[in-house]
Design a protein around this motif. Structure first.
Motif, mmCIF file in Angstrom:
data_model
loop_
_atom_site.group_PDB
_atom_site.id
_atom_site.type_symbol
_atom_site.label_atom_id
_atom_site.label_comp_id
_atom_site.label_asym_id
_atom_site.label_seq_id
_atom_site.Cartn_x
_atom_site.Cartn_y
_atom_site.Cartn_z
ATOM 1 N N UNK A 1 -11.877 65.548 -71.550
ATOM 2 C CA UNK A 1 -13.651 65.560 -71.632
ATOM 3 C C UNK A 1 -14.431 65.038 -72.832
ATOM 4 N N UNK A 2 -14.636 63.687 -73.533
ATOM 5 C CA UNK A 2 -16.158 63.196 -74.036
ATOM 6 C C UNK A 2 -15.952 64.521 -74.706
ATOM 7 N N UNK A 3 -15.698 65.030 -75.911
ATOM 8 C CA UNK A 3 -16.672 65.992 -76.959
ATOM 9 C C UNK A 3 -16.305 65.587 -78.133
ATOM 10 N N UNK A 4 -17.715 65.391 -78.804
ATOM 11 C CA UNK A 4 -17.875 65.276 -80.280
ATOM 12 C C UNK A 4 -18.499 67.321 -80.624
ATOM 13 N N UNK A 5 -18.282 66.654 -82.464
ATOM 14 C CA UNK A 5 -18.761 68.274 -82.586
ATOM 15 C C UNK A 5 -21.147 67.682 -82.761
ATOM 16 N N UNK A 6 -21.628 68.628 -82.534
ATOM 17 C CA UNK A 6 -22.856 68.199 -82.179
ATOM 18 C C UNK A 6 -23.508 69.164 -83.531
ATOM 19 N N UNK A 7 -24.231 67.743 -84.116
ATOM 20 C CA UNK A 7 -24.686 67.683 -85.200
ATOM 21 C C UNK A 7 -23.952 67.527 -86.442
ATOM 22 N N UNK A 8 -24.042 68.699 -87.441
ATOM 23 C CA UNK A 8 -23.544 69.074 -88.352
ATOM 24 C C UNK A 8 -22.138 69.773 -88.403
ATOM 25 N N UNK A 9 -22.477 70.165 -86.596
ATOM 26 C CA UNK A 9 -21.850 71.711 -86.578
ATOM 27 C C UNK A 9 -22.184 72.364 -86.641
ATOM 28 N N UNK A 10 -21.875 74.078 -86.383
ATOM 29 C CA UNK A 10 -20.039 74.400 -85.477
ATOM 30 C C UNK A 10 -20.265 74.145 -83.916
ATOM 31 N N UNK A 11 -21.122 73.779 -83.418
ATOM 32 C CA UNK A 11 -21.228 73.742 -81.712
ATOM 33 C C UNK A 11 -20.600 72.596 -81.989
ATOM 34 N N UNK A 12 -20.046 72.346 -80.037
ATOM 35 C CA UNK A 12 -19.023 71.739 -79.711
ATOM 36 C C UNK A 12 -19.951 70.389 -78.249
ATOM 37 N N UNK A 13 -19.968 69.621 -78.442
ATOM 38 C CA UNK A 13 -20.745 68.847 -77.158
ATOM 39 C C UNK A 13 -19.769 67.582 -76.251
ATOM 40 N N UNK A 14 -20.013 68.414 -74.940
ATOM 41 C CA UNK A 14 -19.263 67.657 -74.324
ATOM 42 C C UNK A 14 -20.476 66.582 -72.846
ATOM 43 N N UNK A 15 -20.031 65.609 -73.049
ATOM 44 C CA UNK A 15 -20.827 64.219 -72.420
ATOM 45 C C UNK A 15 -20.670 63.684 -70.839
ATOM 46 N N UNK A 16 -19.190 64.400 -70.825
ATOM 47 C CA UNK A 16 -17.708 64.417 -69.559
ATOM 48 C C UNK A 16 -18.271 65.929 -68.407
ATOM 49 N N UNK A 17 -17.873 65.584 -67.400
ATOM 50 C CA UNK A 17 -17.626 67.252 -66.725
ATOM 51 C C UNK A 17 -16.606 67.603 -67.214
ATOM 52 N N UNK A 18 -16.871 68.530 -67.417
ATOM 53 C CA UNK A 18 -16.118 69.549 -68.419
ATOM 54 C C UNK A 18 -14.814 70.144 -67.044
ATOM 55 N N UNK A 19 -13.470 70.833 -67.309
ATOM 56 C CA UNK A 19 -12.515 71.363 -65.327
ATOM 57 C C UNK A 19 -13.077 72.170 -65.420
ATOM 58 N N UNK A 20 -13.324 73.156 -64.033
ATOM 59 C CA UNK A 20 -13.864 74.373 -64.582
ATOM 60 C C UNK A 20 -12.724 75.426 -64.582
ATOM 61 N N UNK A 21 -11.462 74.855 -64.317
ATOM 62 C CA UNK A 21 -10.572 76.015 -65.263
ATOM 63 C C UNK A 21 -10.345 76.166 -66.795
ATOM 64 N N UNK A 22 -11.203 75.081 -67.844
ATOM 65 C CA UNK A 22 -11.376 75.414 -68.870
ATOM 66 C C UNK A 22 -11.889 76.341 -69.173
ATOM 67 N N UNK A 23 -11.127 77.175 -70.725
ATOM 68 C CA UNK A 23 -11.207 77.986 -70.968
ATOM 69 C C UNK A 23 -11.922 78.484 -72.439
ATOM 70 N N UNK A 24 -12.550 78.019 -72.859
ATOM 71 C CA UNK A 24 -13.197 77.346 -74.552
ATOM 72 C C UNK A 24 -12.469 78.322 -75.305
ATOM 73 N N UNK A 25 -12.409 80.005 -74.768
ATOM 74 C CA UNK A 25 -12.030 81.040 -76.022
ATOM 75 C C UNK A 25 -13.384 82.178 -75.521
ATOM 76 N N UNK A 26 -12.987 83.402 -76.800
ATOM 77 C CA UNK A 26 -14.111 84.355 -76.558
ATOM 78 C C UNK A 26 -14.854 84.417 -77.846
#
Length: 314
Positions: A254-279
């Motif tokens: 996945x083409x993932x980057x820090x969103x701005x100064x963070x801490x959010x994360x931005x993905x610009x391509x499709x994220x697999x359906x079974x991917x679990x970011x965590x609670x």
């Protein structure tokens, strides 16, 4: 020439944004389909702010509120301030998460002031509005997409900020992972070195050039195009959860980057359906906001594709 104010309320809708997009540090931005709405009207005196949603009970409710400060700066640029203001803010953009909440507040204030002044949009065109917003924010990378919409490239010249907005390719898929903890832009900037190796600068410049092509024409190149050596690695120690999530997403392709100064994360391509970011993460599947900020439903901050029109008076 004096100014007059409209008699009724004006409502502005402003999008969340993500800046940098990896290699485009302080330059690239993307408007997202997650919005704050602010309604304002002129009153005989005083200042009253009502806040619903994000920041309620935390943000000031007087004239120190960022929207009000942006309105006052814009009224000054237009020629006069009204006797008083009443604002109602419906905030949905997460605060201090790297999704442009402060830029949204600034752009909302600029647009509200333009809307409350008779002929205010004509008196202060989009180019001048961008300059005012960028001065208030300190840099144009978030205010540009908030004002103009789409994917923006912003820069600053001696007479102020300029920007262009480019259309995003249909294959771009936007997902934002928002953590429970907050981050501060000034803390993230403090982690950056004053110098970087020439090889890292050259590498990142090449990826930034590639990103313009990838996001507008060939999303298959986004994974390579989002690589960066200027800021993300230096900030990783201050946001280990974000760095870990980015690493796991990139391992998954996945083409993932820090969103701005963070801490959010931005993905610009499709994220697999079974991917679990965590609670600790909320996942938002969003669209690119192509319209930018709106006054009473009308597109005001439309995509200016002429860089002269978008950032400098002719």
């Amino acid at each position: 020439m004096g100014i007059s104010f409209v008699p009724g309320p004006v409502t502005v809708r402003v999008p969340a944004t993500s800046a940098n997009l990896g290699p485009g540090f302080d330059t690239f931005g993307l408007a997202l389909s997650h919005h704050d709405e602010v309604t304002a009207r002129v009153t005989p005196g005083g200042c009253r702010v009502e806040i619903t949603g994000e920041g309620a009970g935390e943000l000031p409710v007087d004239d120190s509120h960022l929207v009000v400060r942006a309105m006052h700066a814009t009224f000054d640029a237009l020629g006069a301030r009204p006797p008083g203001l009443a604002l109602s803010c419906v905030n949905r953009i997460p605060q201090a998460r790297g999704m442009g909440s402060s830029s949204a507040a600034i752009v909302a204030g600029v647009q509200l002031a333009r809307g409350l002044v008779v002929d205010g949009v004509a008196r202060l065109d989009a180019a001048a509005a961008l300059r005012v917003a960028a001065v208030l924010e300190g840099h144009p990378d978030n205010v540009a997409p908030c004002l103009l919409g789409g994917f923006t490239i912003a820069w600053t010249e001696p007479d102020g900020a300029r920007a262009v907005s480019l259309p995003v390719a249909p294959g771009v898929s936007v997902t934002v992972f928002v953590p429970t903890q907050r981050g501060l832009t000034e803390v993230a900037r403090a982690a950056l070195p004053t110098r970087v190796p020439h090889s890292d600068a050259a590498f990142t410049a090449g990826r930034a050039a590639l990103l313009v092509h990838a996001i507008t024409a060939d999303p298959a190149l986004l994974f390579a195009a989002t690589e960066d050596r200027l800021h993300q690695d230096y900030r990783a120690a201050g946001m280990p959860g974000s760095a870990d999530l980015i690493a796991r997403l990139r391992v998954a392709g996945v083409a993932a980057v820090v969103s701005g100064a963070g801490p959010s994360v931005l993905a610009l391509t499709e994220v697999p359906a079974d991917f679990c970011p965590g609670m600790d993460w909320q996942t938002h599947s969003l669209l690119v906001d192509v319209a930018g900020s709106r006054i009473e439903g009308a597109i005001v901050g439309h995509a200016e594709r002429d860089p002269v029109a978008a950032g400098r008076k002719s």
